[in-house]
Design a protein around this motif. Structure first.
Motif, PDB file in Angstrom:
ATOM      1  N   PRO A 213       0.822  -1.214   0.000  1.00 13.10           N
ATOM      2  CA  PRO A 213       0.000   0.000   0.000  1.00 13.10           C
ATOM      3  C   PRO A 213       0.853   1.260   0.000  1.00 13.10           C
ATOM      4  O   PRO A 213       1.908   1.307   0.626  1.00 13.10           O
ATOM      5  CB  PRO A 213      -0.806  -0.112   1.302  1.00 13.10           C
ATOM      6  CG  PRO A 213      -0.777  -1.560   1.647  1.00 13.10           C
ATOM      7  CD  PRO A 213       0.536  -2.074   1.152  1.00 13.10           C
ATOM      8  N   GLY A 214       0.390   2.273  -0.752  1.00 10.96           N
ATOM      9  CA  GLY A 214       1.098   3.546  -0.816  1.00 10.96           C
ATOM     10  C   GLY A 214       0.717   4.451   0.333  1.00 10.96           C
ATOM     11  O   GLY A 214      -0.142   4.102   1.140  1.00 10.96           O
ATOM     12  N   PRO A 215       1.323   5.629   0.405  1.00 15.60           N
ATOM     13  CA  PRO A 215       2.356   6.144  -0.506  1.00 15.60           C
ATOM     14  C   PRO A 215       3.694   5.440  -0.296  1.00 15.60           C
ATOM     15  O   PRO A 215       3.838   4.629   0.618  1.00 15.60           O
ATOM     16  CB  PRO A 215       2.434   7.631  -0.106  1.00 15.60           C
ATOM     17  CG  PRO A 215       2.007   7.657   1.330  1.00 15.60           C
ATOM     18  CD  PRO A 215       0.967   6.585   1.465  1.00 15.60           C
ATOM     19  N   ASN A 216       4.653   5.756  -1.164  1.00 19.60           N
ATOM     20  CA  ASN A 216       5.957   5.092  -1.161  1.00 19.60           C
ATOM     21  C   ASN A 216       5.808   3.582  -1.334  1.00 19.60           C
ATOM     22  O   ASN A 216       6.486   2.804  -0.667  1.00 19.60           O
ATOM     23  CB  ASN A 216       6.737   5.403   0.122  1.00 19.60           C
ATOM     24  CG  ASN A 216       7.151   6.846   0.212  1.00 19.60           C
ATOM     25  OD1 ASN A 216       7.768   7.393  -0.697  1.00 19.60           O
ATOM     26  ND2 ASN A 216       6.791   7.502   1.309  1.00 19.60           N
ATOM     27  N   ALA A 217       4.913   3.173  -2.227  1.00 16.92           N
ATOM     28  CA  ALA A 217       4.665   1.746  -2.433  1.00 16.92           C
ATOM     29  C   ALA A 217       5.872   1.079  -3.085  1.00 16.92           C
ATOM     30  O   ALA A 217       6.553   1.667  -3.936  1.00 16.92           O
ATOM     31  CB  ALA A 217       3.429   1.555  -3.299  1.00 16.92           C
ATOM     32  N   SER A 218       6.112  -0.149  -2.688  1.00 14.51           N
ATOM     33  CA  SER A 218       7.161  -0.951  -3.302  1.00 14.51           C
ATOM     34  C   SER A 218       6.639  -2.368  -3.487  1.00 14.51           C
ATOM     35  O   SER A 218       5.583  -2.722  -2.952  1.00 14.51           O
ATOM     36  CB  SER A 218       8.429  -0.956  -2.428  1.00 14.51           C
ATOM     37  OG  SER A 218       8.130  -1.461  -1.130  1.00 14.51           O
ATOM     38  N   LEU A 219       7.365  -3.169  -4.248  1.00 18.28           N
ATOM     39  CA  LEU A 219       6.920  -4.521  -4.535  1.00 18.28           C
ATOM     40  C   LEU A 219       7.292  -5.482  -3.415  1.00 18.28           C
ATOM     41  O   LEU A 219       8.354  -5.369  -2.806  1.00 18.28           O
ATOM     42  CB  LEU A 219       7.513  -5.004  -5.857  1.00 18.28           C
ATOM     43  CG  LEU A 219       7.023  -4.291  -7.118  1.00 18.28           C
ATOM     44  CD1 LEU A 219       7.820  -4.768  -8.328  1.00 18.28           C
ATOM     45  CD2 LEU A 219       5.532  -4.517  -7.342  1.00 18.28           C
ATOM     46  N   ASP A 255      -1.641  -8.103   6.043  1.00 17.47           N
ATOM     47  CA  ASP A 255      -0.597  -7.700   6.994  1.00 17.47           C
ATOM     48  C   ASP A 255       0.047  -6.388   6.580  1.00 17.47           C
ATOM     49  O   ASP A 255       0.305  -5.512   7.421  1.00 17.47           O
ATOM     50  CB  ASP A 255       0.478  -8.793   7.104  1.00 17.47           C
ATOM     51  CG  ASP A 255      -0.030 -10.037   7.824  1.00 17.47           C
ATOM     52  OD1 ASP A 255      -1.074  -9.936   8.497  1.00 17.47           O
ATOM     53  OD2 ASP A 255       0.614 -11.103   7.691  1.00 17.47           O
ATOM     54  N   MET A 256       0.304  -6.241   5.266  1.00  8.41           N
ATOM     55  CA  MET A 256       0.900  -4.995   4.787  1.00  8.41           C
ATOM     56  C   MET A 256      -0.065  -3.822   4.971  1.00  8.41           C
ATOM     57  O   MET A 256       0.349  -2.709   5.298  1.00  8.41           O
ATOM     58  CB  MET A 256       1.273  -5.130   3.308  1.00  8.41           C
ATOM     59  CG  MET A 256       2.469  -6.022   3.020  1.00  8.41           C
ATOM     60  SD  MET A 256       4.012  -5.426   3.807  1.00  8.41           S
ATOM     61  CE  MET A 256       4.053  -6.472   5.280  1.00  8.41           C
ATOM     62  N   GLY A 257      -1.352  -4.085   4.765  1.00  6.43           N
ATOM     63  CA  GLY A 257      -2.350  -3.034   4.950  1.00  6.43           C
ATOM     64  C   GLY A 257      -2.411  -2.564   6.393  1.00  6.43           C
ATOM     65  O   GLY A 257      -2.472  -1.367   6.669  1.00  6.43           O
ATOM     66  N   LYS A 258      -2.384  -3.521   7.322  1.00  5.40           N
ATOM     67  CA  LYS A 258      -2.415  -3.165   8.745  1.00  5.40           C
ATOM     68  C   LYS A 258      -1.146  -2.408   9.148  1.00  5.40           C
ATOM     69  O   LYS A 258      -1.203  -1.431   9.889  1.00  5.40           O
ATOM     70  CB  LYS A 258      -2.550  -4.432   9.587  1.00  5.40           C
ATOM     71  CG  LYS A 258      -3.899  -5.113   9.467  1.00  5.40           C
ATOM     72  CD  LYS A 258      -3.918  -6.418  10.241  1.00  5.40           C
ATOM     73  CE  LYS A 258      -5.238  -7.153  10.069  1.00  5.40           C
ATOM     74  NZ  LYS A 258      -5.230  -8.472  10.766  1.00  5.40           N
ATOM     75  N   GLU A 259      -0.011  -2.883   8.636  1.00  6.77           N
ATOM     76  CA  GLU A 259       1.259  -2.229   8.965  1.00  6.77           C
ATOM     77  C   GLU A 259       1.281  -0.797   8.453  1.00  6.77           C
ATOM     78  O   GLU A 259       1.664   0.127   9.166  1.00  6.77           O
ATOM     79  CB  GLU A 259       2.414  -3.028   8.352  1.00  6.77           C
ATOM     80  CG  GLU A 259       3.788  -2.431   8.627  1.00  6.77           C
ATOM     81  CD  GLU A 259       4.891  -3.239   7.958  1.00  6.77           C
ATOM     82  OE1 GLU A 259       5.794  -2.617   7.361  1.00  6.77           O
ATOM     83  OE2 GLU A 259       4.835  -4.487   8.024  1.00  6.77           O
ATOM     84  N   ARG A 260       0.846  -0.596   7.199  1.00  7.89           N
ATOM     85  CA  ARG A 260       0.857   0.740   6.630  1.00  7.89           C
ATOM     86  C   ARG A 260      -0.155   1.644   7.344  1.00  7.89           C
ATOM     87  O   ARG A 260       0.118   2.817   7.590  1.00  7.89           O
ATOM     88  CB  ARG A 260       0.565   0.680   5.132  1.00  7.89           C
ATOM     89  CG  ARG A 260       0.508   2.046   4.428  1.00  7.89           C
ATOM     90  CD  ARG A 260       1.753   2.910   4.719  1.00  7.89           C
ATOM     91  NE  ARG A 260       2.975   2.264   4.363  1.00  7.89           N
ATOM     92  CZ  ARG A 260       3.574   2.378   3.198  1.00  7.89           C
ATOM     93  NH1 ARG A 260       3.037   3.135   2.259  1.00  7.89           N
ATOM     94  NH2 ARG A 260       4.711   1.757   2.975  1.00  7.89           N
ATOM     95  N   SER A 261      -1.306   1.093   7.692  1.00 17.68           N
ATOM     96  CA  SER A 261      -2.312   1.878   8.407  1.00 17.68           C
ATOM     97  C   SER A 261      -1.776   2.352   9.741  1.00 17.68           C
ATOM     98  O   SER A 261      -1.972   3.500  10.142  1.00 17.68           O
ATOM     99  CB  SER A 261      -3.570   1.041   8.612  1.00 17.68           C
ATOM    100  OG  SER A 261      -4.543   1.765   9.326  1.00 17.68           O
TER     101      SER A 261
END
Length: 293
Positions: A213-219, A255-261
């Motif tokens: 998830p952005g901003p600063n999104a990476s693969l 997991d990435m969504g929760k971390e970014r949030s």
């Protein structure tokens, strides 16, 4: 195996100054010949920006986007694009929309050969009976089939797809997913699919790569789809390999969504404005106050 598309340390932002938003950061990706790669991620994570960089519609702020080792400086008939919103010319029929693209890609093709070529791909997507209909006379699924036929008829080496089925209802989407899986098996090309549908990615792709998830999104990491082709979603849903792969990808995205949030909430806490009701004011005064603010 030949490298077709390479992204090396690619970053892309929008806006200037305080309004600048870093959409993609440090993107590294290699797509080899005849591979089918799917990029999955949340809405607004930068997936469309990523495919536009590969198509040449956008240029990176930093890093390199290469096609067969050479920098991409603009669009090219080597890279066909299937958009989410069909992008058909409303005053042209199905046949004429596809014909226009073919004439642009192969201007020297003879008239009869051109006609046969166009009809081959219109028939391939099941639209031969609707060849003389205009976009306004077609359903959403038929319009997207026209878009697919147009891209394939141009015979590009690589096909880039930006959520091509996301605007369709579930039943039509499932039907076209199956048809598209068959087409991809027949057309031995390099494919890149942008999607937010994990099942769709598993049905079609050789490799699936999440976009954080952005901003600063990476693969994120590469998930290999080691399930024999051709695949069928009805059958896949009953296989352990499919269920485990879907769970792994979905859990990673969650997991990435929760971390970014959590990161956004910590760095940019939401502060609600202090508001008091306007008592005793007329409706007209309340409107004036609201626009004055």
């Amino acid at each position: 195996m030949e490298k077709i598309i390479e992204l090396k340390n690619v970053s892309k932002s929008y806006g200037l100054g305080d309004d600048k938003v870093e959409v993609l950061t440090n993107i590294n990706l290699t797509i080899n010949s005849n591979e089918f790669i799917a990029i999955v991620g949340y809405t607004g994570s930068g997936k469309t920006t990523l495919v536009n960089l590969m198509s040449g519609l956008l240029m990176p702020d930093s890093g390199e986007v290469l096609y067969k080792g050479k920098p991409i400086t603009g669009t090219s008939k080597e890279r066909g694009i299937i958009f989410q919103n069909y992008s058909l010319l409303p005053w042209l029929t199905v046949y004429e929309n596809v014909l226009l693209a073919v004439k642009e890609a192969a201007p020297d093709m003879q008239k009869e050969e051109c006609k046969e070529h166009v009809m081959k791909y219109i028939t391939m997507v099941g639209l031969a009976p609707a060849a003389n209909k205009y976009p306004s006379e077609l359903s959403g699924g038929m319009r997207q089939r026209t878009s697919v036929a147009r891209a394939l008829a141009m015979q590009p080496e690589t096909i880039l797809m930006d959520e091509p089925l996301s605007a369709l209802d579930a039943l039509t989407r499932a039907t076209i997913q199956g048809e598209f899986a068959d087409i991809c098996e027949k057309e031995k090309k390099t494919f890149l699919l942008i999607t937010n549908d994990v099942d769709e990615a598993i049905l079609l792709a050789d490799k699936i790569i999440p976009l954080k998830p952005g901003p600063n999104a990476s693969l994120g990491p590469i998930f290999s789809v080691d399930i024999p082709k051709p695949r069928n979603l009805t059958t896949l849903n009953k296989t352990q390999d499919f269920l485990e792969l879907r769970k792994a990808i979905t859990n990673y995205l969650l997991d990435m969504g929760k971390e970014r949030s959590g990161q956004l909430n910590e760095s940019n806490p939401i502060v609600l404005p202090s508001a008091k009701p306007i008592r005793g004011a007329s409706f007209r005064d309340k409107i004036k106050y609201a626009f004055a603010k």
